[in-house]
Design an enzyme around this catalytic site. Structure first.
Site, PDB file in Angstrom:
ATOM      1  N   ARG A 102     -20.526  -1.976  28.936  1.00  0.00           N
ATOM      2  CA  ARG A 102     -19.328  -1.795  29.484  1.00  0.00           C
ATOM      3  C   ARG A 102     -19.264  -0.187  30.129  1.00  0.00           C
ATOM      4  O   ARG A 102     -19.850   0.602  29.441  1.00  0.00           O
ATOM      5  CB  ARG A 102     -18.022  -1.620  28.824  1.00  0.00           C
ATOM      6  CG  ARG A 102     -17.831  -2.996  28.355  1.00  0.00           C
ATOM      7  CD  ARG A 102     -16.366  -3.212  27.752  1.00  0.00           C
ATOM      8  NE  ARG A 102     -15.557  -1.941  27.228  1.00  0.00           N
ATOM      9  CZ  ARG A 102     -14.192  -2.143  26.751  1.00  0.00           C
ATOM     10  NH1 ARG A 102     -13.378  -3.072  26.992  1.00  0.00           N
ATOM     11  NH2 ARG A 102     -13.820  -0.605  26.226  1.00  0.00           N
ATOM     12  N   THR A 106     -14.394   2.208  34.130  1.00  0.00           N
ATOM     13  CA  THR A 106     -14.073   1.288  34.528  1.00  0.00           C
ATOM     14  C   THR A 106     -13.765  -0.088  33.701  1.00  0.00           C
ATOM     15  O   THR A 106     -13.147  -1.050  33.987  1.00  0.00           O
ATOM     16  CB  THR A 106     -14.867   0.647  35.688  1.00  0.00           C
ATOM     17  OG1 THR A 106     -16.071   0.249  35.239  1.00  0.00           O
ATOM     18  CG2 THR A 106     -14.938   1.523  36.940  1.00  0.00           C
ATOM     19  N   ASP A 197     -15.099   1.665  18.429  1.00  0.00           N
ATOM     20  CA  ASP A 197     -16.353   1.254  19.265  1.00  0.00           C
ATOM     21  C   ASP A 197     -17.165   0.374  18.094  1.00  0.00           C
ATOM     22  O   ASP A 197     -17.807   1.372  17.379  1.00  0.00           O
ATOM     23  CB  ASP A 197     -17.210   2.338  19.992  1.00  0.00           C
ATOM     24  CG  ASP A 197     -18.217   1.795  20.878  1.00  0.00           C
ATOM     25  OD1 ASP A 197     -19.079   0.986  20.346  1.00  0.00           O
ATOM     26  OD2 ASP A 197     -18.253   2.136  21.988  1.00  0.00           O
ATOM     27  N   ASP A 200     -21.169   1.765  18.159  1.00  0.00           N
ATOM     28  CA  ASP A 200     -21.160   2.993  17.595  1.00  0.00           C
ATOM     29  C   ASP A 200     -21.010   3.130  16.295  1.00  0.00           C
ATOM     30  O   ASP A 200     -21.531   3.797  15.465  1.00  0.00           O
ATOM     31  CB  ASP A 200     -20.265   4.111  18.146  1.00  0.00           C
ATOM     32  CG  ASP A 200     -20.415   4.267  19.588  1.00  0.00           C
ATOM     33  OD1 ASP A 200     -21.543   4.194  20.112  1.00  0.00           O
ATOM     34  OD2 ASP A 200     -19.615   5.158  20.428  1.00  0.00           O
TER      35      ASP A 200
END
Ligand code: PRP
Ligand code: URA
Length: 205
Positions: A102, A106, A197, A200
């Protein structure tokens, strides 16, 4: 069709995954555990056939899985964390890879890698821990369909209502299995309450 995993162990694991103090090593173990539960749930409809065997005491007819090649396809990178339980319980599974990332502003997914085995006539289990806007999942399903896949199941750990609606709008025939259906998305298209995330946290980046 959406299936939300309903099991006390799933709730327990999800809560520890959400906890921001959970470190990557534990996070990876929890990811394995929840993915194993999802793998079992998402393959409930696999066909079985009768098999006559003998126990040490007597003859009995049991059931075994009908030979049906499975393909597990993680969406890189976070989906990689979900693959091992599928390899552990389905030894003949093939693995394909779809790389999507991603854009940070955006939230639109960009494709950077694709390597799939034959998907025609096989059940394809697409694994990606987060179903947020649904953009990545829709793109990945498009890719599998373009290569001839018709029997596709999407498996996520945490989903948003927006992501589920997006997949259902584009691919209503694809069943979705998830361990948690969360409240919605924030302005940056992260799932709330979510777990942050996933990639991550899985890889300590
Ligand atoms: C995350 C996640 C999904 C995607 C979901 O990946 O693993 O692939 O976001 O978001 P969406 O439903 O809005 O498309 P990310 O793009 O952060 O890449 P990564 O797995 O490499 O961290
Ligand atoms: N990707 C993630 O890893 N987390 C989110 O909440 C949304 C997309």
């Amino acid at each position: 069709m959406l299936h939300v995993l309903d099991h006390p162990l799933a709730a327990h694991v999800i809560t520890h995954l959400r906890d921001k103090t959970t470190k990557p090593a534990t996070f990876r173990t929890l990811c394995y555990q929840i993915s194993l539960l999802l793998a079992v749930e998402a393959t409930r409809s696999l066909a079985t056939e009768a098999k006559a065997i003998e126990t040490p005491l007597e003859a009995v007819t049991g059931r075994v899985l009908t030979h049906q090649p499975l393909v597990v396809v993680p969406i890189l990178r976070a989906g990689l964390g979900m693959v091992q339980p599928f390899l552990d319980i389905f030894p003949d599974v093939s693995v394909g890879y779809i790389g999507l990332e991603r854009d940070h502003t955006t939230a639109i997914a960009r494709s950077y890698y694709c390597k799939l085995p034959v998907v025609t006539g096989r059940r394809v289990l697409l694994v990606d821990p987060m179903l947020a806007t649904g953009g990545s999942a829709v793109k990945a399903i498009d890719v599998v369909r373009d290569q001839g896949g018709t029997d596709i199941t999407l498996i996520s750990i945490v989903s948003s209502p927006e992501g589920v609606a997006e997949v259902e709008r584009h691919h209503p025939q694809v069943p979705i299995f998830t361990a948690a259906l969360d409240r919605g998305l924030n302005a940056k298209k992260y799932i709330l309450p979510g777990l942050g995330d996933f990639g991550d946290r899985l890889y300590g980046t």
